[in-house]
Design a protein around this motif. Structure first.
Motif, mmCIF file in Angstrom:
data_model
loop_
_atom_site.group_PDB
_atom_site.id
_atom_site.type_symbol
_atom_site.label_atom_id
_atom_site.label_comp_id
_atom_site.label_asym_id
_atom_site.label_seq_id
_atom_site.Cartn_x
_atom_site.Cartn_y
_atom_site.Cartn_z
ATOM 1 N N LEU A 158 16.175 11.501 26.065
ATOM 2 C CA LEU A 158 14.451 11.287 25.380
ATOM 3 C C LEU A 158 14.668 11.513 23.791
ATOM 4 C CD1 LEU A 158 12.874 14.092 27.941
ATOM 5 C CD2 LEU A 158 12.627 11.440 28.005
ATOM 6 N N LYS A 159 14.853 11.967 23.011
ATOM 7 C CA LYS A 159 14.658 11.903 21.734
ATOM 8 C C LYS A 159 14.695 9.889 21.348
ATOM 9 C CE LYS A 159 14.644 17.144 20.815
ATOM 10 N NZ LYS A 159 15.391 17.555 19.658
ATOM 11 N N GLU A 160 16.701 10.061 21.615
ATOM 12 C CA GLU A 160 16.782 8.728 21.156
ATOM 13 C C GLU A 160 15.757 7.649 21.613
ATOM 14 O OE1 GLU A 160 20.914 6.031 22.393
ATOM 15 O OE2 GLU A 160 20.991 7.705 23.318
ATOM 16 N N HIS A 161 15.100 7.581 23.109
ATOM 17 C CA HIS A 161 14.041 6.574 23.856
ATOM 18 C C HIS A 161 12.765 6.813 22.455
ATOM 19 C CE1 HIS A 161 15.331 7.339 27.957
ATOM 20 N NE2 HIS A 161 16.225 6.287 27.989
ATOM 21 N N LYS A 162 12.169 8.400 21.833
ATOM 22 C CA LYS A 162 11.775 8.128 21.090
ATOM 23 C C LYS A 162 11.914 7.125 20.033
ATOM 24 C CE LYS A 162 7.709 10.573 18.572
ATOM 25 N NZ LYS A 162 8.070 10.009 17.872
ATOM 26 N N LYS A 163 12.924 7.409 19.513
ATOM 27 C CA LYS A 163 13.808 6.606 18.606
ATOM 28 C C LYS A 163 13.754 4.952 18.658
ATOM 29 C CE LYS A 163 16.652 10.526 16.306
ATOM 30 N NZ LYS A 163 18.038 10.372 15.692
ATOM 31 N N LEU A 164 14.450 4.879 19.098
ATOM 32 C CA LEU A 164 14.044 2.981 19.844
ATOM 33 C C LEU A 164 12.047 2.708 20.154
ATOM 34 C CD1 LEU A 164 16.514 2.981 22.405
ATOM 35 C CD2 LEU A 164 16.897 2.342 20.382
ATOM 36 N N ALA A 165 12.338 3.260 20.098
ATOM 37 C CA ALA A 165 10.335 3.436 20.051
ATOM 38 C C ALA A 165 9.708 2.696 18.902
ATOM 39 C CB ALA A 165 9.745 4.421 21.189
ATOM 40 N N GLU A 166 10.129 4.251 18.801
ATOM 41 C CA GLU A 166 9.242 3.853 17.143
ATOM 42 C C GLU A 166 9.680 2.702 16.515
ATOM 43 O OE1 GLU A 166 6.920 6.174 15.270
ATOM 44 O OE2 GLU A 166 6.971 7.414 16.887
ATOM 45 N N LYS A 167 11.122 1.281 16.891
ATOM 46 C CA LYS A 167 11.417 0.835 16.124
ATOM 47 C C LYS A 167 10.786 -1.131 16.915
ATOM 48 C CE LYS A 167 15.522 2.956 14.632
ATOM 49 N NZ LYS A 167 16.682 3.111 15.039
ATOM 50 N N LEU A 168 10.185 -0.191 18.207
ATOM 51 C CA LEU A 168 9.615 -1.625 18.837
ATOM 52 C C LEU A 168 8.426 -2.128 17.867
ATOM 53 C CD1 LEU A 168 8.647 -0.127 22.415
ATOM 54 C CD2 LEU A 168 11.074 -1.127 21.762
ATOM 55 N N PRO A 169 9.184 -3.420 18.779
ATOM 56 C CA PRO A 169 7.881 -4.787 17.506
ATOM 57 C C PRO A 169 6.294 -4.533 17.995
ATOM 58 C CG PRO A 169 9.366 -6.123 19.237
ATOM 59 C CD PRO A 169 9.687 -4.426 18.861
ATOM 60 N N GLY A 170 5.591 -4.989 17.404
ATOM 61 C CA GLY A 170 4.329 -5.025 18.111
ATOM 62 C C GLY A 170 3.682 -4.703 16.721
ATOM 63 N N LYS A 171 2.267 -5.868 16.894
ATOM 64 C CA LYS A 171 1.585 -5.947 15.732
ATOM 65 C C LYS A 171 -0.472 -6.142 15.734
ATOM 66 C CE LYS A 171 4.295 -9.350 13.795
ATOM 67 N NZ LYS A 171 5.436 -9.409 12.793
ATOM 68 N N THR A 172 0.079 -5.129 15.090
ATOM 69 C CA THR A 172 -1.502 -4.393 15.066
ATOM 70 C C THR A 172 -3.213 -6.333 15.294
ATOM 71 O OG1 THR A 172 -2.827 -5.247 12.587
ATOM 72 C CG2 THR A 172 -1.214 -3.244 12.824
ATOM 73 N N VAL A 173 -3.797 -5.574 15.588
ATOM 74 C CA VAL A 173 -4.841 -6.639 15.515
ATOM 75 C C VAL A 173 -4.969 -8.170 14.316
ATOM 76 C CG1 VAL A 173 -7.592 -6.701 16.311
ATOM 77 C CG2 VAL A 173 -6.524 -5.828 17.443
ATOM 78 N N ALA A 174 -5.131 -6.705 12.989
ATOM 79 C CA ALA A 174 -5.200 -7.581 12.531
ATOM 80 C C ALA A 174 -4.076 -9.080 12.118
ATOM 81 C CB ALA A 174 -5.560 -6.919 10.953
ATOM 82 N N GLY A 175 -2.399 -8.191 12.401
ATOM 83 C CA GLY A 175 -2.088 -9.400 12.761
ATOM 84 C C GLY A 175 -1.186 -9.048 11.226
ATOM 85 N N GLY A 176 -1.173 -7.387 10.647
ATOM 86 C CA GLY A 176 -0.208 -6.496 10.218
ATOM 87 C C GLY A 176 1.212 -5.937 11.002
ATOM 88 N N GLU A 177 1.914 -6.056 10.503
ATOM 89 C CA GLU A 177 2.842 -4.869 11.170
ATOM 90 C C GLU A 177 2.726 -3.195 11.755
ATOM 91 O OE1 GLU A 177 5.541 -5.747 12.178
ATOM 92 O OE2 GLU A 177 6.436 -4.531 13.347
ATOM 93 N N MET A 178 2.392 -2.733 13.117
ATOM 94 C CA MET A 178 2.181 -1.766 13.128
ATOM 95 C C MET A 178 2.942 -0.344 12.827
ATOM 96 S SD MET A 178 1.642 -1.557 18.002
ATOM 97 C CE MET A 178 3.258 -0.180 17.502
ATOM 98 N N PRO A 179 2.582 0.669 12.307
ATOM 99 C CA PRO A 179 2.825 1.748 11.716
ATOM 100 C C PRO A 179 4.090 1.748 12.455
ATOM 101 C CG PRO A 179 0.823 2.381 11.838
ATOM 102 C CD PRO A 179 1.231 1.023 12.310
ATOM 103 N N GLY A 180 5.482 2.459 11.490
ATOM 104 C CA GLY A 180 6.301 2.122 12.304
ATOM 105 C C GLY A 180 7.529 1.332 13.632
ATOM 106 N N GLY A 181 6.932 0.168 13.125
ATOM 107 C CA GLY A 181 7.583 -0.709 13.541
ATOM 108 C C GLY A 181 7.712 -2.223 13.176
#
Length: 181
Positions: A158-181
């Motif tokens: 689960l801790k490894e999954h959380k670390k991996l999830a923190e690195k998942l790509p995803g853009k905010t509505v404004a188009g900037g990078e999500m925090p931690g992403g």
């Protein structure tokens, strides 16, 4: 003067009660759940990850999200099967589908597409794994040795999954990078 003193004491009491309530609510996240409660919450959490992963595999075009989603389906299916076996041997019924709250989250997720989907999925994975880690840390202290062992064994994943999830790509509505992403 006496009325003013009474009012001050009443306010102090209410303030202390509020602080105590907040501490108790915070402690509840780290509390050791009863075995039946742990099984129910852990099973629903695992089922949620599998179902959300399946949605991500069908909706996302992002290779990182698809890879993560496949890992969620594989790892959580394995853990769910093990938990169900332990629970069954103890006469505890493990849920076989997400509860209403988690089903609503799935429905909301399934309605998204493209970058909106990727962002929503990424956010849920970060949040869900934080909650799961807290649940399993509590479960690792269970009075039931077999469930405690299962929780301890599952925590590193689960801790490894959380670390991996923190690195998942995803853009905010404004188009900037999500925090931690």
């Amino acid at each position: 003067m006496q009325r003013s003193n009474y009012l001050s004491q009443s306010l102090l009491f209410l303030a202390l009660a509020g602080v105590t309530g907040a501490v108790t609510a915070g402690d509840a996240d780290n509390a050791v759940p009863e075995p039946t409660t742990f099984v129910k919450k852990a099973a629903v959490a695992g089922l949620t990850e599998v179902e959300a992963g399946k949605i991500a595999l069908s909706k996302s075009q992002d290779p990182a999200i698809r890879s993560f989603a496949q890992r969620m389906v594989t790892d959580h299916t394995k853990a769910n099967t093990e938990l169900k076996g332990i629970a069954s041997a103890k006469g505890i019924d493990a849920p076989s589908k997400p509860d209403a709250e988690h089903q609503a989250m799935h429905d909301k997720l399934a309605a998204k597409s493209g970058a909106d989907f990727d962002r929503e999925y990424s956010q849920h994975m970060k949040m869900d794994h934080s909650k799961a880690i807290a649940l399993f840390e509590g479960g690792s202290k269970s009075s039931d040795a077999e469930l405690a062992g299962f929780a301890k064994k599952t925590l590193p994943t689960l801790k490894e999954h959380k670390k991996l999830a923190e690195k998942l790509p995803g853009k905010t509505v404004a188009g900037g990078e999500m925090p931690g992403g």
